[in-house]
Motif scaffolding. Structure first.
Motif, PDB file in Angstrom:
ATOM      1  N   SER A  22       0.882  -1.059   0.046  1.00  6.56           N
ATOM      2  CA  SER A  22      -0.086   0.259  -0.360  1.00  6.56           C
ATOM      3  C   SER A  22       0.460   1.085   0.131  1.00  6.56           C
ATOM      4  N   THR A  26      -0.607   5.090  -0.010  1.00  3.54           N
ATOM      5  CA  THR A  26      -0.265   5.417   1.794  1.00  3.54           C
ATOM      6  C   THR A  26       0.265   7.219   1.259  1.00  3.54           C
ATOM      7  N   ARG A  30      -0.741  10.756   2.703  1.00  4.96           N
ATOM      8  CA  ARG A  30       0.495  11.791   3.767  1.00  4.96           C
ATOM      9  C   ARG A  30       0.637  13.631   2.427  1.00  4.96           C
ATOM     10  N   THR A  40       1.820   9.645   9.138  1.00  4.98           N
ATOM     11  CA  THR A  40       2.221   8.186   8.076  1.00  4.98           C
ATOM     12  C   THR A  40       2.392   7.218   8.372  1.00  4.98           C
ATOM     13  N   GLY A  44      -0.871   5.340   7.414  1.00  5.59           N
ATOM     14  CA  GLY A  44      -0.432   4.547   6.449  1.00  5.59           C
ATOM     15  C   GLY A  44      -1.086   2.306   7.265  1.00  5.59           C
ATOM     16  N   VAL A 163       5.233   0.825   7.992  1.00  8.06           N
ATOM     17  CA  VAL A 163       5.394   1.900   7.239  1.00  8.06           C
ATOM     18  C   VAL A 163       6.960   2.220   6.831  1.00  8.06           C
ATOM     19  N   VAL A 171       6.934   8.085   1.725  1.00  9.57           N
ATOM     20  CA  VAL A 171       7.230   6.771   2.125  1.00  9.57           C
ATOM     21  C   VAL A 171       7.543   6.066   1.198  1.00  9.57           C
ATOM     22  N   ALA A 174       5.049   0.042   1.882  1.00  9.76           N
ATOM     23  CA  ALA A 174       3.699   0.348   3.602  1.00  9.76           C
ATOM     24  C   ALA A 174       3.224  -1.005   2.851  1.00  9.76           C
ATOM     25  N   TYR A 236      -5.959   4.520  -2.972  1.00 12.27           N
ATOM     26  CA  TYR A 236      -6.911   5.615  -2.376  1.00 12.27           C
ATOM     27  C   TYR A 236      -7.889   6.192  -2.824  1.00 12.27           C
TER      28      TYR A 236
END
Length: 295
Positions: A22, A26, A30, A40, A44, A163, A171, A174, A236
């Motif tokens: 992910s 994530t 953020r 985060t 996450g 994460v 990131v 994650a 997302y």
């Protein structure tokens, strides 16, 4: 590699397992919420867990919500997933900054807090949603999710979430996994799962080397033969729209809308999940009020 969820079952039918990569969703969260690293990490982890749990549900239009209220300085952490595993979420205090733990890791437990609850809401488009609430185990997210399954659904579960944040706060990796025993699983199965988890190490380190959720599952469950059942892309995704926001305004009622119009002359609403801004000027508010009065 794009974010996706992989679902599997062991060849003996004793264990089902799910894993997610992910990183992209994530990072998107953020960017939307401008979270600092500890926020985060908390968001996450929660998004990854919600995505895997949502992906396991059936029913068109169904959703699952995870809400952590631990009393910590981060405030509440919330994530919502549809049945494909597409998620959205937020943290109450995205600008929170905390020193690292003694082991050099982000202090998610302190940020979320240790004295509070995890609430899981399953909306199956029935009259009332299912709501399950447990006391937090520590606020680190993964152990709390595992405890929810044991306490509320009586499903022995292992959960790993991670994460990894870069120096520039973006990131780097994650994702996570859910491993659940099915009826008939014995102590030997449990021992093999526990051994595999211990040997595998941290989720974020595994995904940093190879951002493939299937590889994550095979690493953690190295003592089992796995049959991959499904692989699903996830992202997302927010479902807000001007029409939905207008319905929210309508739900306030004529009196409240008249007060807003009188005191402010207009209103501006921001989606808590994606920060989209919806403006309603005086004429538009008046039209909504007149529409309510005419019914």
């Amino acid at each position: 590699m794009s974010d996706r969820i992989v679902r599997a079952i062991t060849s003996d039918g004793m264990v089902k397992a799910t894993a997610i990569c992910s990183r992209e969703l994530t990072e998107r969260a953020r960017q939307i919420h401008h979270t600092l690293p500890v926020g985060t990490a908390a968001l996450g982890r929660t998004l990854a867990a919600a995505s895997m749990m949502g992906n396991a549900m059936k029913g068109e239009g169904a959703s699952i919500t995870l809400q952590f209220k631990g009393g910590g300085p981060l405030g509440s952490v919330l994530a919502v997933s549809d049945t494909d595993g597409n998620v959205r979420g937020y943290v109450a205090n995205p600008s929170l900054d905390l020193p690292l733990r003694e082991d050099g890791k982000l202090d998610v437990g302190t940020a979320v807090g240790h004295e509070g609850t995890l609430t899981v809401i399953k909306d199956l488009n029935m009259k009332d949603p299912y709501v399950g609430t447990i006391d937090l185990m520590g606020g680190e997210i993964a152990e709390d999710v595992a405890a929810y399954f044991v306490e509320s659904e009586q499903i022995p579960t292992a959960c790993g979430l991670g994460v990894l944040v870069e120096r520039d706060q973006s990131v780097r990796a994650a994702g996570g996994y859910l491993i659940q025993l099915l009826p008939g699983a014995d102590e030997d199965t449990i021992t093999k799962i526990e051994g595999g988890i211990m040997a595998a190490g941290s989720v974020s380190a595994i995904l940093d080397k190879n951002p493939d959720p299937e590889a994550l599952l095979r690493t953690v469950m190295s003592d089992f033969d796995l049959e991959i059942l499904q692989s699903t892309p996830v992202e997302y995704r927010c479902y807000c729209s001007r029409e939905r926001v207008e319905r929210a305004l309508i739900s306030l009622g004529t009196e409240e809308l008249e007060n807003i119009l009188k005191e402010q002359g207009s209103c501006q609403l921001t989606c808590q999940f994606c920060d989209a801004v919806y403006d309603f000027d005086g004429a538009q508010l008046r039209a909504i009020i007149d529409g309510l009065k005419s019914k």
